[in-house]
Design an enzyme around this catalytic site. Sequence first.
Site, PDB file in Angstrom:
ATOM      1  N   GLU A  26      -9.545  -4.241   5.938  1.00 41.37           N
ATOM      2  CA  GLU A  26      -8.884  -5.598   5.443  1.00 41.37           C
ATOM      3  C   GLU A  26      -8.000  -6.703   5.970  1.00 41.37           C
ATOM      4  O   GLU A  26      -7.645  -6.494   7.130  1.00 41.37           O
ATOM      5  CB  GLU A  26      -7.463  -4.395   4.188  1.00 41.37           C
ATOM      6  CG  GLU A  26      -6.609  -3.575   4.731  1.00 41.37           C
ATOM      7  CD  GLU A  26      -5.062  -3.982   4.006  1.00 41.37           C
ATOM      8  OE1 GLU A  26      -4.852  -4.998   3.635  1.00 41.37           O
ATOM      9  OE2 GLU A  26      -4.696  -2.787   4.045  1.00 41.37           O
ATOM     10  N   LYS A  88      -2.231 -13.259  -0.808  1.00 38.91           N
ATOM     11  CA  LYS A  88      -1.884 -12.087  -0.833  1.00 38.91           C
ATOM     12  C   LYS A  88      -3.265 -11.810  -2.153  1.00 38.91           C
ATOM     13  O   LYS A  88      -2.983 -12.002  -2.764  1.00 38.91           O
ATOM     14  CB  LYS A  88      -1.262 -11.146  -1.266  1.00 38.91           C
ATOM     15  CG  LYS A  88      -1.210 -10.146  -0.757  1.00 38.91           C
ATOM     16  CD  LYS A  88       0.469  -9.141  -0.885  1.00 38.91           C
ATOM     17  CE  LYS A  88       0.159  -7.847  -1.833  1.00 38.91           C
ATOM     18  NZ  LYS A  88       1.125  -6.634  -1.725  1.00 38.91           N
ATOM     19  N   VAL A 108      -6.373  -3.689   0.153  1.00 37.54           N
ATOM     20  CA  VAL A 108      -7.077  -2.578  -0.282  1.00 37.54           C
ATOM     21  C   VAL A 108      -7.617  -2.526  -1.397  1.00 37.54           C
ATOM     22  O   VAL A 108      -9.238  -2.358  -1.782  1.00 37.54           O
ATOM     23  CB  VAL A 108      -6.050  -1.258  -0.311  1.00 37.54           C
ATOM     24  CG1 VAL A 108      -7.035   0.014  -0.683  1.00 37.54           C
ATOM     25  CG2 VAL A 108      -5.297  -0.809   1.113  1.00 37.54           C
ATOM     26  N   ALA A 143      -2.308  -2.291  -7.905  1.00 36.66           N
ATOM     27  CA  ALA A 143      -4.076  -2.055  -8.511  1.00 36.66           C
ATOM     28  C   ALA A 143      -4.106  -1.219  -7.168  1.00 36.66           C
ATOM     29  O   ALA A 143      -5.574  -0.712  -7.826  1.00 36.66           O
ATOM     30  CB  ALA A 143      -3.822  -3.763  -8.009  1.00 36.66           C
ATOM     31  N   LYS A 161       3.743   4.611   2.429  1.00 38.40           N
ATOM     32  CA  LYS A 161       5.094   4.710   3.388  1.00 38.40           C
ATOM     33  C   LYS A 161       5.665   5.269   2.005  1.00 38.40           C
ATOM     34  O   LYS A 161       5.677   5.492   0.674  1.00 38.40           O
ATOM     35  CB  LYS A 161       5.379   3.400   3.390  1.00 38.40           C
ATOM     36  CG  LYS A 161       4.849   3.082   4.436  1.00 38.40           C
ATOM     37  CD  LYS A 161       5.366   2.103   5.014  1.00 38.40           C
ATOM     38  CE  LYS A 161       5.161   1.495   6.540  1.00 38.40           C
ATOM     39  NZ  LYS A 161       3.317   0.254   6.159  1.00 38.40           N
TER      40      LYS A 161
HETATM   41  N1  PSU Z   1       1.250  -0.592   2.426  1.00 42.22           N
HETATM   42  C1  PSU Z   1       1.476  -0.233   4.132  1.00 42.22           C
HETATM   43  N2  PSU Z   1       0.920  -1.432   4.972  1.00 42.22           N
HETATM   44  C2  PSU Z   1       0.412  -3.050   3.772  1.00 42.22           C
HETATM   45  C3  PSU Z   1       0.311  -2.872   2.714  1.00 42.22           C
HETATM   46  C4  PSU Z   1       0.073  -1.323   1.929  1.00 42.22           C
HETATM   47  O1  PSU Z   1       1.542   0.317   4.679  1.00 42.22           O
HETATM   48  O2  PSU Z   1      -0.002  -3.556   4.861  1.00 42.22           O
HETATM   49  C5  PSU Z   1      -0.684  -2.741   1.996  1.00 42.22           C
HETATM   50  C6  PSU Z   1      -1.786  -3.790   1.954  1.00 42.22           C
HETATM   51  O3  PSU Z   1      -3.057  -4.578   1.938  1.00 42.22           O
HETATM   52  C7  PSU Z   1      -2.513  -2.743   0.126  1.00 42.22           C
HETATM   53  C8  PSU Z   1      -1.046  -3.631  -0.209  1.00 42.22           C
HETATM   54  O4  PSU Z   1      -3.148  -2.921  -0.141  1.00 42.22           O
HETATM   55  O5  PSU Z   1      -0.337  -4.481   0.687  1.00 42.22           O
HETATM   56  C9  PSU Z   1      -0.390  -3.395  -1.591  1.00 42.22           C
HETATM   57  O6  PSU Z   1       0.882  -4.337  -2.121  1.00 42.22           O
HETATM   58  P1  PSU Z   1       1.038  -3.945  -3.314  1.00 42.22           P
HETATM   59  O7  PSU Z   1       2.168  -2.921  -3.359  1.00 42.22           O
HETATM   60  O8  PSU Z   1       1.417  -5.389  -4.298  1.00 42.22           O
HETATM   61  O9  PSU Z   1       0.227  -3.325  -4.843  1.00 42.22           O
END
Ligand code: PSU
Length: 307
Positions: A26, A88, A108, A143, A161
């Site tokens: 990614e 993003k 992702v 998502a 995390k």
């Molecule tokens: N969690 C991590 N590192 C990251 C991400 C999430 O520990 O870099 C990034 C990934 O690209 C993941 C995105 O798909 O954040 C998720 O964002 P959101 O919670 O806004 O869907």
Amino acid sequence: MNQNYLDIHSDVREALTAGKPVVALESTIISHGMPYPQNYETALKVEAVIRDEGAVPATIAVIGGRLKAGLSIEEIRYLGEKGTAVIKASRRDLPALCARKLDGATTVTTTMMIAHMAGIQVFATGGIGGVHRGAETTMDISADLEELSKTPVMVVCAGAKSILDLGLTLEYLETHGVPVFGYGTSELPAFYTRTSGFRVDYRSDSPEDLARAFLAQRDLGIEGGMLVTNPIPEEYSMDRAQIDKAIDLALQRAKEQGIKGKETTPFLLASIKEITCGKSLESNIQLVLNNARLAAKVASEITRLRG
Ligand code: PSU
Ligand code: MN
């Protein structure tokens, strides 16, 4: 047609045509996950690790409205330097980015989508998004979870995390039929730490076993992908009390500053990095390399078993 928007890098195309293993990567981890130049250096190291294992890396992004499966070194540097100025890009962003010929760093979710369009089945990353703490009122659910239930790609990560509600994240995955494997463990790893107190669905002890499960999912015609959670190597894992404290502080800051929506995850990640004085960055880099190695091994097993 997807293909009108899709550019598959020549190395990736050749590998796919020859039935050789390919691993998707990614780009939000590059633009939003780490600072420059570590993000750029890490992205190249991750690609090198995949090549060392005999597979071909395909870093995925949207550049000038084109969906890219496989980037040049210059394109990776460009995303690294531009950092958080790159949009993003989640599923909802692709129509506008493609129509307006904009750049986007794939999460992702969109990495899975573009990997699938290109015919790539295995994807390595650091951590996935999930159900946020307090989602019962904010409805903030990544998502990424929905995509795992729709798109037939295996995602190899180090768990999630604990900025997230890990218990609710597992519940959501169960409801949506996404299998969760632990590599060499029965417990869900929590990114910086090897354990979380939550159990995965299945422990797996070999790339072949993971490949067989993925192929069975395809043969059975079950839609969606699967999640492989690979614990951070012991020597790089962090002290739980220290990381929990950093996460609590980051969550408190986000609340005070009214951070919402797509900014939430990048804000929390950046705050943790700052609070731990960069200590978390080395762990983050090492776990991504570890996941890339495993993903390449599984991709190789998939091509061997299918061949
Ligand atoms: N969690 C991590 N590192 C990251 C991400 C999430 O520990 O870099 C990034 C990934 O690209 C993941 C995105 O798909 O954040 C998720 O964002 P959101 O919670 O806004 O869907
Ligand atoms: Mn969200």
